[in-house]
Design an enzyme around this catalytic site. Structure first.
Site, short mmCIF file in Angstrom:
data_model
loop_
_atom_site.label_atom_id
_atom_site.label_comp_id
_atom_site.label_asym_id
_atom_site.label_seq_id
_atom_site.Cartn_x
_atom_site.Cartn_y
_atom_site.Cartn_z
CE LYS A 15 12.27 -0.37 12.36
NZ LYS A 15 11.35 -0.64 11.25
CD GLN A 59 11.94 -3.75 8.89
OE1 GLN A 59 12.45 -2.91 9.62
NE2 GLN A 59 10.96 -4.52 9.27
CG ASP A 82 16.73 -6.35 14.64
OD1 ASP A 82 15.68 -6.08 15.27
OD2 ASP A 82 16.84 -6.26 13.41
N1 GUN Z 1 10.74 -7.69 10.53
C1 GUN Z 1 9.69 -7.90 11.37
N2 GUN Z 1 10.06 -7.67 12.65
C2 GUN Z 1 11.35 -7.30 12.62
C3 GUN Z 1 12.29 -6.93 13.63
O1 GUN Z 1 12.00 -6.89 14.83
N3 GUN Z 1 13.54 -6.63 13.18
C4 GUN Z 1 13.88 -6.67 11.87
N4 GUN Z 1 15.13 -6.37 11.55
N5 GUN Z 1 13.04 -7.01 10.90
C5 GUN Z 1 11.79 -7.32 11.28
#
Ligand code: GUN
Length: 251
Positions: A15, A59, A82
């Protein structure tokens, strides 16, 4: 047997590297596992009120002592890149999406990029999570995006095979290593493997998807590999949502 299963590939970058490479500011807050819910909520509030940030991603999964829903609700819906806040989930479900969750958005992008037709097709989604299964089923059924007929299967589905063998497109998002083998699909199906499962094989730790990739080769018409399939698209869509957020903030 088909002559070949097409691999729907993408390229992985982290990221932060992705944001850096595009000249976009990003900041990672690595909190202790034992951080209190209150501390996390205070940090979110601080970033909600900081105009130099257009997006917030917490996350998941969070440690058990933190209420994930409370945290998701605390993120400003206009910075919720998200797409998990109920306001954004609601906008998607009525067909007027603002921030679409990154993995489902990436899946739609891959299918479009590789000209996988959804219109009039049967999409079978295995998994009903708010992160992947549910939003991808809404997106594929929207007239403007997929116009597909959608079946959602989950851990309570009896005789899963009865459904998956009908899918023109099967989205495997249940988190079970290499579970879907050739016996679960029909010849020519397109498979989207969302699984990221760490397993031990030959004494080594390795990442596998929810599809038994070796087993479906030659039976599926196309398959997103693991790794380098859906995963990197999630990051690309996070960037897209953040840029969209910045644009929306100007209105
Ligand atoms: N954990 C697994 N996939 C995701 C996602 O797309 N966003 C977030 N925030 N956590 C995750």
């Amino acid at each position: 047997m088909l002559e070949k299963t097409l691999l729907l590939r993408s390229i992985f970058v982290t990221k932060q590297k992705k944001f850096d490479s595009l000249g976009l500011k990003s900041e990672i807050y690595r909190l202790e596992e034992g951080v209190s819910e209150g501390e996390l909520l205070r940090l979110i509030d601080q970033i909600n009120n900081d105009d130099t940030f257009h997006g917030i991603l917490v996350q998941l999964p969070l440690p058990d002592h933190i209420d994930s829903q409370k945290v998701i609700h605390a993120i400003s819906p206009t910075k919720d890149v998200d797409g998990f806040h109920p306001e954004n989930a609601g906008l998607l479900s009525i067909g007027t999406p603002r921030f679409v969750p990154c993995t489902p958005k990436g899946i739609m992008y891959i299918l479009k990029h590789f000209n996988v037709e959804l219109d009039g097709k049967h999409v079978v989604v295995v998994g009903r999570s708010n992160i992947v299964g549910r939003p991808v089923s809404v997106l594929s059924s929207l007239k403007s995006l997929g116009n597909a007929t959608v079946t959602i299967c989950h851990s309570g589905t009896s005789d899963l095979k009865q459904f998956t063998t009908q899918g023109d497109i099967v989205v495997a998002a249940m988190g079970s290593p290499e579970f879907l083998d050739a016996s679960f699909i029909k010849e020519g199906a397109c498979l989207v493997d969302v699984g990221i499962n760490r397993i031990e094989r030959d004494g080594k730790s390795t990442i596998v998807g929810d599809v038994n990739q070796a087993s479906v080769m030659g039976k599926a018409s196309a398959l997103t590999p693991v790794p380098k399939g859906v995963g990197p698209m999630t990051i690309a869509m996070l960037v897209e949502n953040t840029v969209l957020s910045a644009e929306l903030s100007l209105n």
